[in-house]
Design an enzyme around this catalytic site. Structure first.
Site, short mmCIF file in Angstrom:
data_model
loop_
_atom_site.label_atom_id
_atom_site.label_comp_id
_atom_site.label_asym_id
_atom_site.label_seq_id
_atom_site.Cartn_x
_atom_site.Cartn_y
_atom_site.Cartn_z
N ASP A 1 -8.64 3.68 1.37
CA ASP A 1 -7.18 4.05 2.53
C ASP A 1 -8.22 4.52 3.71
OD1 ASP A 1 -5.33 5.13 3.68
OD2 ASP A 1 -4.41 6.22 2.20
N ASN B 1 2.29 1.53 4.39
CA ASN B 1 2.49 0.40 4.97
C ASN B 1 2.42 0.35 6.52
OD1 ASN B 1 5.62 -2.12 5.28
ND2 ASN B 1 3.55 -2.52 4.93
N CYS C 1 0.96 -1.13 0.02
CA CYS C 1 -0.06 0.06 -0.04
C CYS C 1 0.77 1.27 -0.07
CB CYS C 1 -0.89 0.11 0.99
SG CYS C 1 -0.30 0.00 2.69
N CYS D 1 -1.21 0.76 7.35
CA CYS D 1 -2.74 0.64 7.48
C CYS D 1 -3.18 -0.70 6.82
CB CYS D 1 -3.58 1.79 7.24
SG CYS D 1 -3.23 3.42 7.94
N ARG D 2 -3.34 -0.74 5.46
CA ARG D 2 -3.86 -1.86 4.54
C ARG D 2 -3.10 -2.85 4.64
NH1 ARG D 2 -5.30 2.04 -0.25
NH2 ARG D 2 -3.50 2.91 0.62
N SER D 3 -1.68 -2.77 3.96
CA SER D 3 -0.87 -3.77 3.54
C SER D 3 -0.45 -4.70 4.95
CB SER D 3 0.27 -3.59 2.66
OG SER D 3 1.00 -2.49 3.24
P1 4NP Z 1 -1.80 2.85 4.08
O1 4NP Z 1 -2.58 4.14 4.50
O2 4NP Z 1 -1.20 3.27 2.60
O3 4NP Z 1 -2.85 1.84 4.10
O4 4NP Z 1 -0.80 2.41 5.17
C1 4NP Z 1 -1.60 5.34 4.79
C2 4NP Z 1 -0.82 5.64 5.79
C3 4NP Z 1 -0.13 6.85 6.03
C4 4NP Z 1 -0.57 7.98 5.05
C5 4NP Z 1 -1.55 7.60 4.13
C6 4NP Z 1 -2.02 6.28 3.75
N1 4NP Z 1 -0.06 9.12 5.09
O5 4NP Z 1 -0.35 10.07 4.35
O6 4NP Z 1 0.94 9.25 5.97
#
Ligand code: 4NP
Length: 151
Positions: free
Chosen positions: A123, A10, A7, A12-14
């Site tokens: 997201d 790295n 993702c 939240c989702r992955s």
């Molecule tokens: P992820 O979510 O891609 O599912 O880990 C996010 C985590 C952090 C951010 C954006 C999306 N950020 O903007 O820091």
């Protein structure tokens, strides 16, 4: 089978997808290697977001020891399948491919649920309520992925 989930951050989702896939593969006796990475460098070495850890533990999956890392081109050599969460991850990962074989390893994880629809896992970073929905989507997609590849 060596699987990498990817993702943006790295955190939240992955990491959730990693934990879910590892848990399912392990409970089915499959000797799979599962890892995750982010396309960005923003959260390197961080533990998964507390909201991802919480929803995972609700379903008895512990992702607290996983740490964020950034996707790198050599991951194409290390993994058989690269499961990305959304179109933006897809573009960022495929841009680092050096062959058609590399590109063929990359798939949107939700295409295992709804083939050809090219849907993204939302997201949840900015939405406290999104984590349960993300868990459910990843849980179902992981079942479909394992069903397809378990031989
Ligand atoms: P992820 O979510 O891609 O599912 O880990 C996010 C985590 C952090 C951010 C954006 C999306 N950020 O903007 O820091």
């Amino acid at each position: 089978m060596k699987v990498l989930t990817v993702c943006l951050g790295n955190i939240c989702r992955s990491p959730l997808a990693e934990g879910i896939l590892r848990d399912k593969a392990h409970s089915m006796g499959l000797e799979w290697e599962v890892d995750s990475a982010g396309t960005s460098s923003w959260h390197i070495d961080e533990a998964p977001d507390p909201r991802s850890r919480q929803v995972a533990s609700k379903y008895h999956i512990d992702i607290s020891r996983q740490r964020a890392r950034q996707f790198k081109p050599s991951d194409f050599d290390l993994f058989d399948q690269i499961l990305v969460m959304d179109q933006s991850n897809y573009k960022d990962v495929v841009a680092q491919a050096s062959s058609e074989d590399d590109k063929d390893k990359v798939e949107l994880i939700l295409n295992y649920l709804e083939p050809g629809k090219n849907k993204g896992v939302p997201d949840p970073y900015w939405d406290d309520n999104g984590f349960e929905q993300v868990f459910q989507l990843l849980d179902k997609a992981s079942d479909a992925f394992i069903k397809r590849h378990q031989q």
